[in-house]
Design an enzyme around this catalytic site. Structure first.
Site, PDB file in Angstrom:
ATOM      1  N   CYS A   1      43.559  49.400  36.605  1.00  0.00           N
ATOM      2  CA  CYS A   1      44.639  48.715  37.336  1.00  0.00           C
ATOM      3  C   CYS A   1      45.470  49.683  38.165  1.00  0.00           C
ATOM      4  O   CYS A   1      46.298  49.261  38.957  1.00  0.00           O
ATOM      5  CB  CYS A   1      45.533  47.959  36.368  1.00  0.00           C
ATOM      6  SG  CYS A   1      44.628  46.772  35.373  1.00  0.00           S
TER       7      CYS A   1
ATOM      8  N   HIS B   1      48.970  40.159  40.413  1.00  0.00           N
ATOM      9  CA  HIS B   1      48.344  41.414  39.995  1.00  0.00           C
ATOM     10  C   HIS B   1      46.845  41.412  40.319  1.00  0.00           C
ATOM     11  O   HIS B   1      46.005  41.356  39.432  1.00  0.00           O
ATOM     12  CB  HIS B   1      48.583  41.596  38.487  1.00  0.00           C
ATOM     13  CG  HIS B   1      48.059  42.866  37.912  1.00  0.00           C
ATOM     14  ND1 HIS B   1      47.979  44.051  38.623  1.00  0.00           N
ATOM     15  CD2 HIS B   1      47.591  43.154  36.668  1.00  0.00           C
ATOM     16  CE1 HIS B   1      47.473  44.999  37.834  1.00  0.00           C
ATOM     17  NE2 HIS B   1      47.213  44.483  36.652  1.00  0.00           N
TER      18      HIS B   1
END
Lengths: 128, 386, 347
Positions: free
Chosen positions: B85, B333
């Site tokens: 991420c 996200h």
């Protein structure tokens, strides 16, 4: 998956982790380098099969292959030698799964590769 | 000649959400073109793509050359950077290093992720690849599960209540209402968080960042004059740091060491102390991660991140606003793009282009992007260039 | 002349039973399929969805090996009719989990009798001196077709026995045994079928009773033993009635069989059935006690054993969990949970 698991089946079946030949620290999963003293002299070592729950969760949204089990418990278990194992906790009543609970290791089906693939076995823990 | 400075000349991004009609490449091109149009005189010497799981999400690798070609940049070197991420900010960090080293004059960074083409379990599996296949995925622990374990440990160790844990998602959603590119634009209360469906006890749906598609891009220059008079934002500091790989292997699970080190390093490069920061984009993929990150960066004392958030310390109109466009919870996200979205948002704040989300004339903004559970942390500090 | 007796007597050096945690009351099965009532047994033991013969065999084997104090096994035999793989041995997975590699490993199949067959074979290997010690396991995750009479009793569980040379650590010496077989198709499962079939009452007289009575009477005739010589007797337990009936016919009393009679609480664990019964008896037997063990497997046959309990039992007792403790630990489930566990639901 079958070959990746085969390679480390002793780790999955018998909790074979590693022990630092220099300072004696023990790890599961095994490590290449000791986190205590930095030594790279790590030897395979079978871990003790009992420990305590450090923390846990009950998972409701599964990874593929675990759908039939939800909800199920996952816990971080600290073994008697200090090694920390991430594991499923099974066959234990809800009220018994809590921080500090004593647990013992067993072997269960960890993953099944469909109707015709291999069955992968591995450690899980039960509240003792 | 070695340069020591890097500037963001322009940014571009798509809305975050369900882009059923757009492919991974469509999204990357949309964000990349938009950044390139913002500084028409500048031509990037290198393209760095930040992406986590295009192989799984779109059966596609070799994104560097592919995106370069689609943007009309065939010929330049182009690579993908992957750090789970933290892929977006890591790509940005690599690009800045190339520019600052003088080996290139300019760089385009494109962060992109296509998540919605996957079924929910497939997306969970793709995210879980940030963690050990042999010992974490193997036991059926999703990424949410690891964060659930961590959340219980945090709450039990530090005496944090369910209601307090809900406070960071509440801030995100409040800021997302007026953010046009945000995935969710609806304010929520702590009750909504605390009563949403259970994901990984004690974490509930609203504790967790959503799954969404998106791409964001930033054009980096070494020479401010190449910006041809446009408003630039200076990259004053940037650092990437790593922690013990899995959270459960750490002596102190509540110490986000990678975040602490990267933030400390980036702030010291910029020569800044905390009070100078006008805003912070913090990586709060899960409410507990937001809290522990704020604590690691020194914005809150240990165990106080959620309580500080609840007390209003991080609201948009406070002295230290966080997640000014909704953060990971409301802006969304799209993993490999998130770090670049944060940088784009810092750019908007520092060029006074943040519209209704504009914080009161900040001089400095920091962005914090992590991969895994604080396994990789990438922090950048930006300031007005003039 | 039919008696089987090893030249050097072998003995049980360690044992471990395994009963899964979940119990299905047979009133639940009756509720779903008949609208009420119950089966012949009160409850049956049900393996969880992540359990199979391999995992249960490993669990029982670890207890047995720990109790034996041995670190090397010359043979690992698993008797079962519920192998997780049609082709790929159960026994090698168990051996790997025990860290045993220089070992003869095999799966045996003989309906409900495969566990005692493993005991016979290991006894022979030890008695002949080919190996020092071996592991015999009887374990099953028995399945009954939903709604079938078998569903009330078909259960999961079993036991493992480390058999080696008799000596100080002997728990019980395996003095002798008999085996009696014939081609009798009372119960079977064809290749690729999930559930077995059975010929209703045919499984009683010409199958269960005929074979057990022959095996036990042969043992009596050739050893001169009488029912009264035995402190305990354990018979295969397809339901609660048959073992009581066969015991009566052979001249045993309720007192002799009640300790090993587990069917009412756990059902029929097939290859595990008489081995678990023996474990329950060993949990409370004293040195000097004599035990009769008689299995039955459809198809059909019976193995009968005469065991003599030795001093080792006092020293080793408590080193593995008792059958009683496993019975107490269980938790009841409903029919829908059972369906989920045993793959009777298809998504």
């Amino acid at each position: 998956m079958a070959i990746q698991s085969w390679r480390i089946r002793d780790r999955y079946y018998r909790l074979v982790g590693s022990r630092c030949a220099s300072c004696g620290a023990e790890y599961f999963p095994p490590v290449y380098r000791c986190r205590e003293c930095g030594s790279d002299k790590m030897k395979d070592k079978e871990m003790p099969k009992t420990g305590r729950i450090v923390t846990y969760t009950q998972l409701h949204e599964p990874l593929p292959g675990f759908e039939a089990q939800v909800p199920f418990y996952l816990a971080l278990v600290e073994l008697e030698n200090g090694a920390r194992v991430l594991t499923q906790v099974v066959d234990s009543p809800d009220e018994a799964v809590k921080t500090g609970a004593k647990v013992k290791a067993t072997v269960r089906r960890a993953k099944v590769e469909g109707e015709s693939g291999q069955i992968i076995y591995g450690y899980k823990f039960i509240v003792a | 000649m070695a340069r020591s400075k890097a500037y963001v000349a322009s940014v571009g991004f798509t809305k975050v959400g369900d882009h059923w009609e757009k492919s991974l490449l469509d999204l990357a091109v949309e964000a990349g073109s938009s950044a390139l149009k913002g500084a028409p005189k500048a031509k990037p010497d290198v393209l760095i793509v930040g992406n986590m799981f295009s192989a799984v999400g779109a059966s596609q690798e070799h994104l560097g050359a592919m995106v370069a070609g689609a943007l009309g940049l065939t010929g330049i070197p182009a690579f993908k950077v992957e750090a789970a991420c933290a892929s977006g900010a890591s790509a940005f960090n690599v690009a800045c290093s190339l520019v600052k080293s003088g080996s290139v004059g300019s760089a385009l960074v494109v962060g992109v992720e296509k998540m919605r083409d996957l079924e929910p379990e497939e997306a969970s599996q793709a995210l879980a690849m940030a963690e050990s296949a042999e010992y974490t995925q193997f036991v059926g622990a999703s990424f949410a599960a690891l964060n659930g374990l961590l959340a219980r440990y945090y709450m039990e160790s530090e005496g944090v209540s369910r209601d307090e844990l809900s406070s960071i998602p509440v801030i995100d959603h409040a800021n997302g209402v007026t953010a046009e590119h945000a995935q969710f634009r609806k304010a929520i209360t702590a009750d909504v968080v605390s009563r949403s469906s259970m994901v990984a006890d004690p974490l509930r749906l609203f504790d967790c960042a959503p799954v969404g598609d998106g791409a964001a891009a930033a054009l980096i220059l070494g020479d401010p004059k190449a910006g041809a008079g446009k408003k630039l934002v200076g990259v004053l500091g940037g650092a990437v740091s790593t922690n013990e790989f899995s959270v459960y292997e750490r002596k102190d699970m509540l110490d986000f060491r990678a975040t602490r080190d990267a933030f400390g390093s980036a702030m010291s490069q910029a020569g800044l102390s905390l009070p100078k920061l006008g805003a912070l984009e913090v990586h709060d993929a899960f409410s507990v991660v937001g809290a522990l990150s704020l604590e690691a960066m020194g914005l809150s004392k240990r165990g106080e991140g959620c309580r500080d958030a609840k007390a209003g310390k991080f609201d948009l109109r406070s002295d230290m606003p966080i997640n000014t466009f909704g953060g990971l919870k409301a802006r969304g996200h799209p993993v490999g793009a998130t770090g670049v979205y944060q940088i784009a948002e810092a750019f908007l704040q520092l060029t006074d282009a943040a519209g209704k989300n504009q914080v009161d004339r900040p001089d400095y903004v920091a962005t914090h992007n992590i991969g895994g559970v604080d396994t990789t942390a990438a922090v950048h500090v930006f300031g007005r260039a003039s | 002349m039919y008696l089987m007796q090893s030249k050097n007597r072998a003995a049980i050096l360690g044992y471990g039973a395994y009963i899964p945690y979940y119990r299905l009351p047979t009133t639940e099965i009756a509720r779903v399929w008949r609208g009420g009532g119950s089966g012949p047994n009160v409850e049956k033991a049900v393996a969880s969805m992540d359990e199979d013969t391999v995992t249960m065999a490993i669990e029982a084997a670890r207890q047995a090996v720990a109790m034996s104090g041995l670190d090397s096994l010359g043979a690992v035999f698993v008797g079962t009719e519920s192998k997780p793989y049609a082709v790929k041995p159960t026994s090698t997975i168990v051996a790997q989990a025990l860290g045993q590699h220089h070992t003869l490993a095999a799966d045996l199949e003989f309906a409900c009798k495969a566990g005692t067959e493993a005991i016979q074979v290991i006894t022979g290997l030890v008695g002949s001196g080919m190996i020092q010690a071996g592991l015999a396991i009887g374990m099953d995750t028995a399945q009954g077709r939903p709604g079938d009479d078998l569903e009330y009793t078909a259960a999961s569980g079993g036991a493992a026995y480390v058999i080696g040379n008799k000596g100080e650590g002997a728990i019980a010496v395996i003095d002798c045994s008999t085996s009696f077989v014939s081609d009798t198709g009372d119960f079977w499962r064809r290749a690729h079928e999930k559930y077995p079939r059975h010929l209703s009452r045919f499984t009683g007289e010409p199958a269960y009773f005929y074979h057990i009575e022959n095996a036990v009477r042969t043992l009596f005739e050739e050893t001169g033993h009488k029912p009264g010589d035995f402190t305990y007797a354990v018979f295969h337990q397809p339901n609660p009635r048959f073992p009581v009936e066969v015991a009566t016919r052979l001249g045993f009393t309720m007192d002799q069989i009640k300790t090993g009679l587990l069917n009412p609480m756990i059902g029929n664990t097939y290859s595990g059935s008489s081995p678990i019964g023996l474990a329950a008896v060993l949990d409370e037997a004293k040195p000097g006690d004599k035990i009769l063990l008689a299995s039955f497997g459809s198809g059909a046959g019976s193995d009968a054993f005469c065991l003599d309990v030795k001093d080792g039992i006092t020293k080793k007792r408590g080193k593995s969990p008792t059958v009683k403790s496993m019975l107490q630990r269980g938790t009841r489930i409903d029919y829908s949970t059972y369906s989920k566990f045993r793959d009777k639901l298809h998504k």
